[in-house]
Write a protein that holds these residues in place. Sequence first.
Motif, PDB file in Angstrom:
ATOM      1  N   ALA A 145      47.811  42.412  -2.178  1.00 55.85           N
ATOM      2  CA  ALA A 145      48.481  42.872  -0.853  1.00 55.85           C
ATOM      3  C   ALA A 145      47.970  44.040  -0.349  1.00 55.85           C
ATOM      4  O   ALA A 145      48.232  44.331   0.866  1.00 55.85           O
ATOM      5  N   ALA A 146      47.202  44.755  -1.209  1.00 54.91           N
ATOM      6  CA  ALA A 146      46.542  45.938  -0.713  1.00 54.91           C
ATOM      7  C   ALA A 146      47.613  46.877   0.360  1.00 54.91           C
ATOM      8  O   ALA A 146      47.186  47.234   1.269  1.00 54.91           O
ATOM      9  N   GLY A 147      48.743  47.013  -0.246  1.00 51.53           N
ATOM     10  CA  GLY A 147      49.612  48.018   0.617  1.00 51.53           C
ATOM     11  C   GLY A 147      50.656  47.250   1.609  1.00 51.53           C
ATOM     12  O   GLY A 147      51.323  47.991   2.283  1.00 51.53           O
ATOM     13  N   ARG A 148      50.296  45.894   1.846  1.00 49.16           N
ATOM     14  CA  ARG A 148      51.051  45.205   2.886  1.00 49.16           C
ATOM     15  C   ARG A 148      52.321  44.767   2.283  1.00 49.16           C
ATOM     16  O   ARG A 148      52.505  44.388   1.185  1.00 49.16           O
ATOM     17  N   PRO A 149      53.371  44.850   3.171  1.00 45.94           N
ATOM     18  CA  PRO A 149      54.602  44.159   2.497  1.00 45.94           C
ATOM     19  C   PRO A 149      54.503  42.732   2.276  1.00 45.94           C
ATOM     20  O   PRO A 149      53.708  41.987   2.879  1.00 45.94           O
ATOM     21  N   PHE A 150      55.089  42.394   1.090  1.00 50.07           N
ATOM     22  CA  PHE A 150      55.088  40.955   0.660  1.00 50.07           C
ATOM     23  C   PHE A 150      56.535  40.439   0.047  1.00 50.07           C
ATOM     24  O   PHE A 150      57.117  41.309  -0.338  1.00 50.07           O
ATOM     25  N   ALA A 151      56.474  39.231   0.092  1.00 46.83           N
ATOM     26  CA  ALA A 151      57.445  38.359  -0.461  1.00 46.83           C
ATOM     27  C   ALA A 151      56.831  37.558  -1.557  1.00 46.83           C
ATOM     28  O   ALA A 151      55.717  36.842  -1.217  1.00 46.83           O
ATOM     29  N   TRP A 152      57.308  37.332  -2.672  1.00 50.38           N
ATOM     30  CA  TRP A 152      56.631  36.490  -3.907  1.00 50.38           C
ATOM     31  C   TRP A 152      57.589  35.136  -4.133  1.00 50.38           C
ATOM     32  O   TRP A 152      58.876  35.658  -4.445  1.00 50.38           O
ATOM     33  N   VAL A 153      57.292  34.058  -3.791  1.00 49.62           N
ATOM     34  CA  VAL A 153      58.224  32.990  -4.142  1.00 49.62           C
ATOM     35  C   VAL A 153      57.640  32.345  -5.382  1.00 49.62           C
ATOM     36  O   VAL A 153      56.537  31.642  -5.430  1.00 49.62           O
ATOM     37  N   ASP A 154      58.344  32.388  -6.588  1.00 49.43           N
ATOM     38  CA  ASP A 154      58.018  31.781  -7.751  1.00 49.43           C
ATOM     39  C   ASP A 154      59.228  31.367  -8.578  1.00 49.43           C
ATOM     40  O   ASP A 154      60.282  32.142  -8.257  1.00 49.43           O
ATOM     41  N   ASP A 155      59.019  30.733  -9.817  1.00 53.34           N
ATOM     42  CA  ASP A 155      60.171  30.289 -10.507  1.00 53.34           C
ATOM     43  C   ASP A 155      59.919  31.074 -11.809  1.00 53.34           C
ATOM     44  O   ASP A 155      60.700  30.794 -12.526  1.00 53.34           O
ATOM     45  N   GLU A 156      59.036  32.222 -11.917  1.00 52.71           N
ATOM     46  CA  GLU A 156      58.924  32.874 -13.119  1.00 52.71           C
ATOM     47  C   GLU A 156      59.075  34.244 -13.034  1.00 52.71           C
ATOM     48  O   GLU A 156      58.425  35.102 -13.800  1.00 52.71           O
ATOM     49  N   ILE A 157      59.748  34.711 -11.870  1.00 54.52           N
ATOM     50  CA  ILE A 157      59.870  36.204 -11.738  1.00 54.52           C
ATOM     51  C   ILE A 157      61.129  36.527 -12.516  1.00 54.52           C
ATOM     52  O   ILE A 157      62.079  36.173 -12.587  1.00 54.52           O
ATOM     53  N   SER A 158      60.721  37.874 -13.064  1.00 56.79           N
ATOM     54  CA  SER A 158      61.666  38.485 -13.769  1.00 56.79           C
ATOM     55  C   SER A 158      61.911  39.851 -13.312  1.00 56.79           C
ATOM     56  O   SER A 158      61.446  40.503 -12.403  1.00 56.79           O
ATOM     57  N   GLU A 159      62.927  40.620 -13.888  1.00 55.14           N
ATOM     58  CA  GLU A 159      63.538  42.110 -13.759  1.00 55.14           C
ATOM     59  C   GLU A 159      62.178  42.820 -13.771  1.00 55.14           C
ATOM     60  O   GLU A 159      62.027  43.776 -13.245  1.00 55.14           O
ATOM     61  N   ALA A 160      61.317  42.772 -15.068  1.00 53.38           N
ATOM     62  CA  ALA A 160      60.396  43.318 -15.284  1.00 53.38           C
ATOM     63  C   ALA A 160      59.163  43.471 -14.194  1.00 53.38           C
ATOM     64  O   ALA A 160      58.747  44.601 -13.920  1.00 53.38           O
TER      65      ALA A 160
END
Length: 166
Positions: free
Chosen positions: A112-127
Motif C-alpha cells: 500500500a506504501a502509505g495509501r488508504p486500503f481495504a483488505w477483504v479476506d476470510d482470515e483477518i483477526s484483531e491482531a
Amino acid sequence: MTDSVRPLVFLDVDGPLIPFGPRWHGRPGGAARRSPDTGNPLLARVEPADGPRLAALPCELVWATTWQADANESIAPLLGLPDLPVVDIPEHDDREEPGGLHWKTPLLVDWAAGRPFAWVDDEISEADRRWVGVHHPERALLHRVDPGRGLTDADFAALDAWLRGL
C-alpha cells in the motif's frame, strides 16, 4: 481521481470470492450454475455478479491471494474484470506470525506504501487490525468475510460506505 491516489482494495479469492459453504449454488432464489469448463470445480462457486459490484467500488482493485497471477487468468474473466495488479506472495507455510498476525498483513501494508486500503479476506483477526493501526499511516479497513457465504450484500455495502467516506 487517479489510481495513485485512489484507495486500494486487496482481494483474497478463497473464502470471499470462492465461498466454501452453500452459496456456491447461487444466491437465494437462484439456480445452481454449471461448473465452467476449466478443470477446476471450485470456479463454479464464483458469483459473476460480484464482478460489476467490485468494479463499481471507488478504488483500485488488487489481488492479494495465493492464486497470484492465476487470479487474472481464472477468476477475473468469470467476474468480467480486467487484469488487476497482483501482490507478490512469497512461499509461506500458512502459519501465523508471532502474536497471531496473518502472514499477509505486513506484505499488504508494504504494498500500500502509505495509501488508504481495504483488505477483504476470510482470515483477518484483531491482531491484524492492531498491527495495521500501528504500522500504517493512512486509514485502513480490514474486512473479514464469512468463508461459508463469500461476499454478501452487507459486505459490499460496508466496503462502499467506507470507501466513499474517505
